[in-house]
Scaffold this active site. Structure first.
Site, PDB file in Angstrom:
ATOM      1  N   HIS A   1       0.859  -1.180   0.000  1.00 31.39           N
ATOM      2  CA  HIS A   1       0.000   0.000   0.000  1.00 31.39           C
ATOM      3  C   HIS A   1       0.894   1.228   0.000  1.00 31.39           C
ATOM      4  O   HIS A   1       1.805   1.344   0.820  1.00 31.39           O
ATOM      5  CB  HIS A   1      -0.919   0.025   1.221  1.00 31.39           C
ATOM      6  CG  HIS A   1      -2.110   0.906   1.034  1.00 31.39           C
ATOM      7  ND1 HIS A   1      -2.006   2.283   0.901  1.00 31.39           N
ATOM      8  CD2 HIS A   1      -3.423   0.611   0.912  1.00 31.39           C
ATOM      9  CE1 HIS A   1      -3.214   2.789   0.730  1.00 31.39           C
ATOM     10  NE2 HIS A   1      -4.089   1.804   0.733  1.00 31.39           N
TER      11      HIS A   1
ATOM     12  N   ASP B   1      -6.860  -6.058   2.222  1.00 27.97           N
ATOM     13  CA  ASP B   1      -7.554  -7.031   1.372  1.00 27.97           C
ATOM     14  C   ASP B   1      -7.108  -8.451   1.718  1.00 27.97           C
ATOM     15  O   ASP B   1      -7.928  -9.379   1.744  1.00 27.97           O
ATOM     16  CB  ASP B   1      -7.283  -6.731  -0.105  1.00 27.97           C
ATOM     17  CG  ASP B   1      -7.818  -5.376  -0.519  1.00 27.97           C
ATOM     18  OD1 ASP B   1      -9.003  -5.117  -0.288  1.00 27.97           O
ATOM     19  OD2 ASP B   1      -7.035  -4.573  -1.060  1.00 27.97           O
TER      20      ASP B   1
END
Length: 430
Positions: A333, A374
Site C-alpha cells: 500500500h 484485502d
C-alpha cells in the site's frame, strides 16, 4: 521493490548525496536502515519518484494540477481521516485503537459528528423495518419470478438498492445537517439490508445451504430480523452468516474499513454530492468504483492468486502474477511503507492458513510487499468459513460510513468539484 539503495536513488534523482540526505532530514523522503547492512540506508521508492518529477525544486502549475489527481498530493481538504506516520486516524483518533472496542455505528457517530448512539438507534430501526419487509416479500413471491428478479450477489444487490433510492431521494444541498445525518443512517441501513439478504447462510459444517432462491433468502431475512432491536451491523452479519464466534472480528474489520482518506471511491462520492445529488446517489457513485480490481475488487483478484497458489505453489503463483504486469492483489500500500496497520491489527488475531502464509512470504521476498487489508479480510473469511462475498461486503459496508461522512462534509463545503483537463491531443487544423 518498495525501497531503493542510495546509488539507485541518486541515479533516479540525478542529484548529489548531500541533496538526498537533506530531503531525508526535511521529511520529504522516507529512509530506513538496511537489514542486511545496518551501516547503509534504504530510501522509499515512491518518495524518490515523486521528487524526481520536480524540476529544480519547483514545479509548473500544470504539473502540480496533474499530480493532484494522482498519488502523493492531497486533492481536497478534509477533517475526517488521514494516514500519517504509519497510522490511520479518524478525526485525530487512532483507528486501530478505536477498533478494539468501537462498533461501526460508533465510528459513524464520530465521523458524522452525531450524538453518541444516534446512528446505532437510527440504523437498527431502519434495518429492522427493511428486514421485515424483505422477509414478507421473500415469503409471498413466486419462486420462479423471485429468483430471476433477485440480484445474483451482494454487488448487484447494493447497486440496485442504491440506484432505486437515488431516483427518488431529495437533493442534498440546502438541507439541515441533522436531517442529512438521519438520511445518512437510513442510506447505510438500506445498503446493509440489501447486501446481507443475498449471501446464502452457511450451515453448521461450513458448507453453503442449497440455493433454493426463496427458501435461502427467507432464512437469511429471518436470521437478520431475529436480531435485537439495538443490534449492531456486525451482530447482524454474524447472525446472517451463522458465525457468532466471528462477530468481534467482523466488528473490528468494519471499523478499520470505515474511511481511508480521499481514495477513488470517496472522491467519486464527493464529486457526485458536490453537484447537489442526494446522499444515496453519492454513495452509489462510490460503490460503483468497487467493481474495479484496483479498489474494492481486490479481494476477488486475491482469490485467483490463492487458487493459483494451491495449484502451482505460492512461489510460482506470485512469480507468474508479477510477470503478467498486474499489481499483486492483497499486498502493498503506497500510504504505508512499513505495512498496512489495518492488516496487522486483524492478522494478529487470525490463525495462519495455507496457502496464505506462504503467499505472504513470497510476496515479501519477490516484490518487497507486505499484506494489506484485502489480504486480511480474505484470511478472515477463510478462517471462519464466511461466504465468498464476505470480504467485499465488509469493505463496502464499512466504507459506506466514510462515503457518507465525506458526502456530509462536501455538502457543508457547498462547492462544485470541477477539475480542468490539460489538453494533450492534436492541434487544431489550419
Amino acid at each position: 521493490m518498495v525501497w531503493m539503495t542510495a546509488a539507485e536513488a541518486l541515479n533516479v534523482l540525478n542529484v548529489r548525496p548531500q541533496t538526498l540526505y537533506a530531503n531525508v532530514s526535511r521529511g520529504k523522503i522516507r529512509a530506513k536502515s538496511d537489514a542486511d547492512d545496518p551501516r547503509r540506508s534504504l530510501y522509499h521508492r515512491d518518495d524518490i519518484l515523486r521528487m524526481a518529477k520536480r524540476s529544480n525544486g519547483r514545479r509548473k502549475i500544470e504539473t502540480v494540477s496533474a499530480q493532484a489527481m494522482q498519488w502523493g498530493d492531497p486533492v481536497l481538504p478534509s477533517a475526517l481521516s488521514t494516514a500519517a506516520d504509519g497510522r490511520l486516524l479518524y478525526r485525530g483518533r487512532d483507528a486501530i485503537t478505536l477498533s478494539e472496542t468501537a462498533t461501526l455505528e460508533d465510528i459513524a457517530d464520530l465521523l458524522w459528528q452525531a450524538e453518541a448512539g444516534q446512528v446505532q438507534a437510527a440504523t437498527a430501526a431502519a434495518a429492522n423495518a427493511a428486514a421485515e419487509a424483505a422477509t414478507t416479500a421473500a415469503i409471498t413471491a413466486a419462486p420462479a419470478s423471485a429468483t430471476s428478479a433477485l440480484p445474483a450477489n451482494a454487488l448487484g444487490a447494493g447497486l440496485l438498492a442504491l440506484a432505486l433510492r437515488s431516483a427518488t431521494d431529495a437533493p442534498s444541498l440546502g438541507r439541515p445537517a441533522a436531517e442529512l445525518r438521519a438520511e445518512a443512517a437510513d442510506v447505510l441501513a438500506t445498503l446493509t439490508a440489501a447486501m446481507m439478504a443475498v449471501p446464502t447462510p452457511p450451515d453448521n459444517s461450513g458448507r453453503a445451504a442449497p440455493t433454493d432462491g426463496k427458501r435461502a433468502n427467507t432464512g437469511a431475512h429471518q436470521a437478520i430480523s431475529s436480531a435485537p432491536s439495538t443490534a449492531s451491523i456486525s451482530h447482524r452479519l454474524a447472525l446472517a452468516w451463522q458465525r457468532p464466534a466471528a462477530e468481534d472480528l467482523l466488528r473490528r474489520a468494519l471499523v478499520l474499513m470505515a474511511d481511508h482518506e480521499l481514495n477513488a471511491s470517496t472522491f467519486a462520492t464527493r464529486v457526485a454530492v458536490s453537484t447537489g445529488a442526494s446522499l444515496a446517489a453519492g454513495v452509489l457513485a462510490g460503490f460503483t468504483t468497487l467493481t474495479g480490481p484496483l479498489h474494492g475488487g481486490a479481494s476477488a483478484e486475491f482469490a485467483q492468486l490463492v487458487a493459483s497458489a494451491r495449484q502451482h505453489g505460492a512461489g510460482p503463483a506470485v512469480q507468474a502474477w508479477l510477470g503478467s504486469g498486474r499489481p499483486l492483489p492483497g499486498f502493498g500500500h503506497k500510504l504505508y511503507a512499513e505495512g498496512d496497520p489495518r492488516a496487522r491489527a486483524l492478522l494478529e488475531l487470525l490463525p495462519e492458513l495455507q496457502p496464505h502464509t506462504n503467499l505472504a512470504a513470497e510476496a515479501e521476498a519477490q516484490a518487497g510487499e507486505l499484506p494489506n487489508i484485502d489480504f486480511a479480510l480474505t484470511l478472515l473469511a477463510a478462517a471462519h468459513e464466511l461466504p465468498d462475498d464476505a470480504p467485499f461486503i465488509l469493505f463496502a459496508l464499512g466504507r459506506c460510513v466514510g462515503w457518507l461522512a465525506h458526502a456530509l462534509e462536501q455538502v457543508q463545503a457547498n462547492r462544485l468539484i470541477r477539475p480542468r483537463a490539460r489538453y494533450v491531443g492534436p492541434s487544431a487544423g489550419t
